[in-house]
Design an enzyme around this catalytic site. Structure first.
Site, PDB file in Angstrom:
ATOM      1  CD  GLU A 152      38.324  66.311  45.761  1.00 37.86           C
ATOM      2  OE1 GLU A 152      38.253  67.124  46.416  1.00 37.86           O
ATOM      3  OE2 GLU A 152      38.173  65.307  45.889  1.00 37.86           O
ATOM      4  CG  HIS A 199      29.541  60.683  40.859  1.00 33.58           C
ATOM      5  ND1 HIS A 199      29.012  61.592  41.760  1.00 33.58           N
ATOM      6  CD2 HIS A 199      30.238  60.125  40.790  1.00 33.58           C
ATOM      7  CE1 HIS A 199      29.374  61.279  42.977  1.00 33.58           C
ATOM      8  NE2 HIS A 199      30.163  60.387  42.633  1.00 33.58           N
TER       9      HIS A 199
END
Ligand SMILES: Cc1ncc(C[n+]2csc(CCOP(=O)(O)OP(=O)(O)O)c2C)c(N)n1
Lengths: 355, 327
Positions: B60, B129
């Site tokens: 990321e 999530h």
């Protein structure tokens, strides 16, 4: 100690071939006893059955997103078999067999996947294990810290951290290896290279020929093993653990393996890989291989195989029901583990939500 | 016009902008061949080639950091962070560089990039999530933060985000990715960032929400209407910069404010909306501004989700409490 298997020379440690025959060189390496191999076999069968049952439950709508282990069982089973029960185990999320080997009850593992945080309740002195870590590549650093703590407190416990090959692209992973190299940490980094990080093939994850060779840049050894071979995994982890216990520092082990199933139950691998590849790897199934070995050695009869499978399936079903029956977490449970004591804002928010 | 759900409107916006501007490129984890784990980038690689829509390694910080360089270098990267919680890994690049480069270089170097990531829970997902991180991004300074609640807005806001000269965090409410369809124009259109939308006019209470929570807010407005109450519903659409003007105008009219969001309460977006109301409409307030938000806890896993999510009945109850308040 792994000079004979330098990954930079394209070498891979492999002992048990797909036909179930052991290589001669096994005699020079650490090797599990017959009882231990049988134990590992049972654990792997249970993991396989539990895995298949979880996928089945997901289709029935009784299980949220679940991570599949099929085909990778020998990695974590072999590794945990080679360690002491009080050596630290830092999993990623695809180490079902290793968790069972560590003694975590299957119903508790199911509880986690079923969406109950109690599945991660892991008293330190009972399991010497951290919970499943979802942020890919983040947990190897914790292993380095655990090893530091153990050393400072005068213990000879070592630490094993698992991760996939995808994790090796994360900065945290490199920081962990670098720290471990500098500190000579008693850590075994175990990368399950299952060839795919969701839809990205290993060849697009890194330009290195192997994961194992990356260790040398951090000043310690790396070795690639056949991850579908319980004996190879055991031999590598046992040697790495002995080295770490003696103060010899970290090792990176790459278990060369394959994810036979989908990434998770939410994934459809037909979007990115061809069936023929999967079939090729199916022939290298770690469980089949171990079964052949045990049959050849006369340690397992044909009817035992069916018998063990059936018992494991029944056990998986019963343990899931146990997890399913447990009450949902209460409203209080979502609040009370945030801090040692509930601070004002949380206390007020909880009060407001009480029916 | 075509009938699209929210995630399809996202795909459509990306395609339209890639078509119009060769500098626009889309990358992230599994966005190429697989088309994204939520299928938001389906077909883009086939249509625009691997140089403009591609998969990255699992990194990321790498994705956002490289996007910064690309943006400075004249491209317009639109990156996907697969799930909200993994944006934390990119905070260093986001907060220390993407957000600050314009200021650091005294306006000479800019970072016109978009970071897309799903927002919120309620999808029975694993840990990390279900994050609602809008307040964190809003607090970073130097980032615009956008969140649509309809397919039409998703397309128009994403196009505006891609065209924006500054970095934009575009949050996509995963829970309603596929829940409703709406007629969406085929051509490109931009909805200005920084403008809230008055979705329904009303006179007694201003109800403010955004993202997936709008669904419950709409339902609450219906429930209240059935009881004869007139509620003005505002979809914030942009978290930063906050459209205080629209909010204040509404509260001046209704005198009462309720802000609803899924994100946790402390230092959240609701506090900012309430502050705007107090600052801009103090003398018009007939009740203390109120908020109904997630508590300061981590989004529970599937079996505890019901303790966390805010249902329309709760909004209605809270709205009635605010409406009943007498100064
Ligand atoms: C930091 C982070 N980014 C993205 C994800 C989403 N995600 C979950 S698993 C996965 C692929 C991981 O691949 P690998 O490390 O090879 O392990 P495998 O899943 O194959 O066992 C991704 C991208 C995540 N969990 N964490």
């Amino acid at each position: 100690m792994f000079q004979a298997y330098d990954p930079r020379e394209g070498k891979r440690l492999s002992l048990l071939n797909p036909e179930g025959c052991l290589a001669d060189c096994v005699s020079a390496l650490p090797r599990p006893s017959d009882e231990e191999v049988l134990e590992a076999y049972r654990v792997m069968v249970l993991a396989r059955q539990a895995d298949e049952w979880a996928v089945n439950l997901n289709r029935q709508g009784r299980m949220p997103t679940y991570v599949l282990n099929e085909g990778q069982e020998a990695n974590s089973a072999g590794a945990l078999l080679a360690l002491r029960p009080d050596d630290w185990f830092v999993p990623a999320y695809r180490e079902l067999a290793g968790m069972i080997m560590r003694g975590l009850p299957l119903h508790q593992i199911y509880l986690y996947w079923h969406g109950n945080e109690l599945g991660s309740h892991l008293p330190r002195e009972t399991y010497h294990m951290l919970p499943i870590s979802v942020p890919v590549g983040s947990q190897p650093l914790h292993a380095v810290g655990l090893a530091y703590a153990e050393r400072l407190r005068g213990s000879d416990r070592v630490v094993i951290a698992f991760m996939g090959e995808g994790a090796t692209s994360e900065g945290d992973w490199h920081e962990a290896l670098n720290l471990a190299g500098v500190w000579k940490s008693g850590v075994i980094f175990f990368t399950q290279n299952n060839q795919w990080a969701i839809s990205l093939p290993a060849g697009k994850q890194t330009a290195s020929a192997t994961v194992a060779e990356k260790a040398f840049a951090y000043g310690f050894e790396g070795v690639q093993v056949d991850g579908n071979d319980l004996f190879a995994v055991y031999a590598a982890v046992r040697q790495a653990a002995d080295k770490a216990r003696a103060g010899g520092g970290p090792t990176l082990i790459e278990g060369y393996t394959y994810r036979l199933g989908a990434h998770t139950t939410s994934d459809d691998p037909r979007h990115y890989r061809v069936d023929s590849e999967v079939e090729r790897w199916r022939a290298l199934d770690p469980l089949l291989r171990l079964e052949r070995y045990l049959r050849l050695r006369g340690l397992l009869r044909k009817k035992d195989v069916q018998d063990i499978k059936q018992k494991c399936l029944a056990r998986a079903q019963a343990e899931f029901e146990q997890a399913e029956r447990l009450n949902d977490p209460s409203l209080e449970d979502t609040f009370r583990f945030m801090f040692h004591e509930l601070p004002q804002p949380l206390a007020r928010q909880l009060e407001r939500r009480r029916p | 016009m075509s009938s699209l759900c929210l995630v399809e409107a996202v795909t459509d916006a990306l395609a339209v902008e890639m078509e119009a501007d060769p500098a626009v490129l889309v990358f992230g984890q599994d966005v190429g061949g697989k088309g994204g784990v939520f299928r938001a980038t389906v077909g883009l690689q086939e249509r625009f080639g691997e140089e403009r829509c591609f998969d990255t390694p699992l990194s990321e910080g790498g994705i956002v950091g490289a996007a910064i360089g690309m943006a400075v270098g004249g491209l317009k990267p639109v990156v996907e962070i697969q799930f909200s919680g993994f944006t934390y890994s990119a905070f260093n690049q986001l907060a220390n560089h993407a957000a600050r480069l314009r200021n650091r270089s005294r306006g000479s170097l800019t970072v016109p990039m978009v970071l897309r990531t799903p927002h919120g829970g309620g999808i029975r997902a694993p840990e990390h999530h279900s994050e609602c991180m809008e307040a964190l991004f809003g607090h970073m300074r130097g980032l615009k933060v956008v969140i649509p609640s309809t397919p039409y807005d998703a397309k128009g806001l994403l196009i505006a985000a891609i065209r924006d000269p500054d970095p934009v965090v575009f949050l996509e409410p995963a829970r309603i990715y596929r829940s409703v369809r709406q007629e969406v124009p085929q051509e490109a259109y931009a909805i200005p960032l920084g403008k809230a939308r008055v979705e329904a006019e009303g006179s007694e209470l201003t109800l403010v929400s955004y993202g997936a929570q709008m669904k419950e807010a709409r339902e609450a407005v219906r429930q209240l209407a059935a009881k004869g109450r007139s509620v003005e519903l505002i979809d914030l659409r942009t978290i930063y910069p906050l459209d205080a003007e629209t909010l204040v105008a509404s509260v001046r009219k209704t005198g009462r404010l309720l802000v609803v969001h899924e994100a946790s309460e402390s230092f959240g977006a609701a506090a900012e909306v309430m502050a705007a109301a107090v600052e801009g409409a103090f003398e018009h307030l007939q009740a203390p501004p109120a908020r109904l938000t997630g508590p300061d806890v981590f989004a529970p896993l599937a079996r505890g989700e019901h303790h966390y999510l805010i249902r329309s009945e709760q909004i209605t109850l809270e709205a009635e409490r605010v409406l009943a308040y007498e100064p």
